[in-house]
Design a protein around this motif. Structure first.
Motif: not given
Length: 231
Positions: A183-203
């Protein structure tokens, strides 16, 4: 470009300070021509000899050595995609490892591109051979790249995406048998996909935007099925 760099090379003695740079540019140009001429097959001349010669002739403390090692690794990665020869993938990983080592001597930020590429190819090799050491090293490289402060949005999108992919694979390996660990790996992976998405929205128009959005959606659904709650 090939004619230009070939002529420039002919006019430089072996000891000329600009010879490695010219060799590097010639190698990249030959590779690009070969790929364009044979997009679905193995190029006859992909510039590898010139790229390797450029590295051999570059002093160990030269600030451009890491970049030339990255170029070699990228060409070897392209070559592996065509040949599927394990030795070629190993050579690409070796080039990226050397690039990280040399770039890290300059600054952590200089090493970020090589860390991202190294993590990606180690993950590829793990998926082929399931050697847990490759996955451990991929995670270490991806974390080093993702956790650097002050990244531009485009760089952050890429580095966080690669770490998210490593963590998404991590939950599937044998060490993730414990439900809490998984569950921790799922949570951490999801969090990094979310931060990647937030960053890519700025480009605007970023080539990874659609892929990152799709992966984030899948991870959010996976999190919901396993945790039954929002992040």
């Amino acid at each position: 470009a090939i004619a230009h760099f070939t002529a420039a090379l002919a006019g430089k003695p072996d000891t000329h300070v600009d010879r490695p740079r010219t060799l590097n540019m010639l190698g990249l140009s030959l590779h690009l021509r070969a790929v364009r001429a044979s997009p679905d097959g193995q190029p006859d001349d992909d510039g590898l000899a010139e790229l390797k010669a450029a590295i051999d002739q570059t002093p160990g403390d030269h600030p451009e050595l890491a970049g030339r090692l990255v170029h070699l690794g990228q060409v070897l990665t392209d070559s592996y995609a065509r040949s599927r020869q394990p030795a070629t993938l190993d050579a690409a990983i070796g080039a990226f490892v050397a690039a990280v080592e040399h770039a890290s001597e300059i600054s952590a930020h200089q090493s970020r591109p090589a860390q991202v590429l190294l993590a990606r190819e180690l993950l590829r090799r793990y998926q082929l051979g399931h050697n847990l050491q490759d996955l451990d090293q991929a995670q270490a490289a991806a974390e080093a790249a993702a956790q650097l402060p002050g990244q531009k949005p485009a760089d952050m999108a890429h580095s966080h995406m690669v770490l998210a992919e490593v963590l998404a694979i991590r939950r599937l390996n044998g060490s993730a048998g414990n439900p809490e660990t998984r569950l921790r790996w799922i949570r951490d992976s999801t969090s990094y996909f979310a931060s990647a998405f937030e960053a890519v929205e700025q480009v605007p128009g970023h080539e990874l935007a659609g892929y990152i959005a799709e992966r984030l959606y899948g991870q959010l659904r996976l999190w919901g099925r396993n945790a039954g709650q929002d992040l």
